[in-house]
Scaffold this active site. Structure first.
Site, PDB file in Angstrom:
ATOM      1  CB  SER A 133      -0.897   0.012   1.253  1.00  0.00           C
ATOM      2  OG  SER A 133      -0.095   0.097   2.435  1.00  0.00           O
ATOM      3  N   GLY A 156       0.113   4.180   8.728  1.00  0.00           N
ATOM      4  CA  GLY A 156       0.301   2.739   8.671  1.00  0.00           C
ATOM      5  C   GLY A 156       0.302   2.239   7.234  1.00  0.00           C
ATOM      6  CG  ASP A 296      -3.632   1.374   9.004  1.00  0.00           C
ATOM      7  OD1 ASP A 296      -2.708   1.343   8.168  1.00  0.00           O
ATOM      8  OD2 ASP A 296      -4.030   0.361   9.612  1.00  0.00           O
ATOM      9  CG  HIS A 297      -2.010   4.789   2.738  1.00  0.00           C
ATOM     10  ND1 HIS A 297      -1.322   4.080   1.773  1.00  0.00           N
ATOM     11  CD2 HIS A 297      -2.765   5.691   2.069  1.00  0.00           C
ATOM     12  CE1 HIS A 297      -1.637   4.538   0.576  1.00  0.00           C
ATOM     13  NE2 HIS A 297      -2.514   5.517   0.723  1.00  0.00           N
ATOM     14  CB  SER A 298      -2.624  -0.974   5.977  1.00  0.00           C
ATOM     15  OG  SER A 298      -3.671  -0.991   6.918  1.00  0.00           O
TER      16      SER A 298
END
Length: 364
Positions: A133, A156, A296-298
């Protein structure tokens, strides 16, 4: 701080010739691993504050472990696995793709391409597929060494690496014709170009032009583990999770994705299977860490009742209904037991049945 001697550093960075595979944090080849880069402020400490701390998981790790130092290090799982890219690549083939690529060969962010990020690295015996990601990652092969982009320190991120025999890359390459990736660096010559014509098509920017607009294939890792790859192109015109994945897996899904983009899709309970947006993530243990989904970028999802876990590169928003992308799923106990407890809270549907309590902590 004591410095490593040149001989010790060389030993730590040594990768056996002809062994293209995912490498774990311990330095040994592994069939698969997941790295979960933590948000910068998720816990105290210099490494945590700089956004370089991570959790590590593989088949033998016994759950999440603290990463072996900084995610920026060449001796950790990511750095060691990607090391061949920054050495002699004469006997290798590789493909680096990212909808937000590093500044290289004039590449620009391209919103008409798939929302998809990854690395294919292979030799004549096999290699690995890294799905992630992370914007602006990894550095192109012309770089002096592996590094983690400063732009990816704050939030994240998730990365999954799976080792595959050479035979599996034909199916993998075909999946990429659906996701329409932005390729910013590649090497595909000789036998590799002949064996993998789909990769040549991907490099040229070609993609599927007729139905079906989505594709699911079973992939078998080097150690015999079964993974299911789901790929869609922009013409699919629907959310990956509520429009396909939940029904295909036959399960409710709790989905973690980047929630700071426009047009976020709310939790969807209109079908037999419900798709719920995760709002809080919490790692086990008194030290956590825990954080909100907005940090969170996950991109991952887990089935709360069945042992499905998926790690990929797509969000749940209106725009990405019309972009390519995908996810890699498995029914591996080690993977599911690690991800399922991470869901601390989720967004309920407006008229959701009480199988899931509104914004409540996940039940054991």
């Amino acid at each position: 701080m004591a410095t490593l001697s040149p001989l010790l550093l060389a030993a730590l960075l040594w990768v056996p010739v002809g062994t293209l595979t995912c490498y774990g944090d311990s330095g040994q080849p592994v069939d698969w691993f997941v790295v979960y880069k933590l948000p910068a402020h998720s816990s105290p400490g210099d490494v945590a504050q700089s956004g370089l701390r991570y959790k590590y998981l593989d088949e033998e790790s016994g759950g999440w472990r603290d990463g072996a130092g900084s995610i920026n290090s060449s001796t950790g799982a990511l750095g060691r696995s990607l090391l061949p890219l920054y050495r002699n690549t004469s006997q290798l083939a590789f493909l680096l793709y990212n909808d937000q690529p590093p500044k290289y060969r004039g590449s620009q962010h391209s919103s008409n391409r798939g929302h998809t990020k990854g690395v294919l690295l292979l030799d004549q015996e096999g290699g690995f597929w890294l799905i992630h990601s992370v914007p602006n990652f990894p550095p192109p092969s012309s770089s002096a060494a592996y590094s983690w982009p400063p732009s990816a320190r704050t939030y994240g991120q998730t990365l999954i690496c799976v080792s595959f025999p050479l035979t599996q890359f034909l199916n993998i390459s075909r999946q990429l014709t659906y996701t329409y990736p932005m390729v910013y660096d590649y090497k595909l010559e000789g036998d590799f170009a002949r064996k993998f014509p789909y990769l040549e098509e991907v490099v040229k920017g070609h993609h599927v032009l007729q139905e079906p607009w989505n594709s699911s294939v079973t992939l078998t890792s080097k150690a015999g583990a079964s993974f299911q790859s789901f790929a869609k192109c922009g013409n699919f015109g629907d959310d990956l999770y509520s429009g396909w994945l939940a029904e295909a897996l036959g399960s409710n899904l709790q989905v973690q994705f980047w929630q700071r983009s426009a047009g976020i899709l709310p939790s969807n309970c209109s079908g037999v299977q419900h798709v719920l947006d995760v709002t809080q993530i919490a790692f086990p243990g008194p030290a956590g860490p825990n954080f909100n989904a907005t940090e969170d970028h996950s991109k991952w999802c887990v089935a709360p009742e069945r042992p499905w876990t998926c790690v990929g590169d797509m969000n749940r928003n209106k725009r990405e209904e019309h972009r390519g992308g995908g996810t890699l799923c498995a029914q591996l106990p080690a993977l599911w037991k690690a991800f399922k407890p991470l869901v601390k809270a989720w967004e309920p549907c407006e008229k959701e049945n009480r199988a899931f309590s509104p914004r409540s902590p996940a039940k054991d």
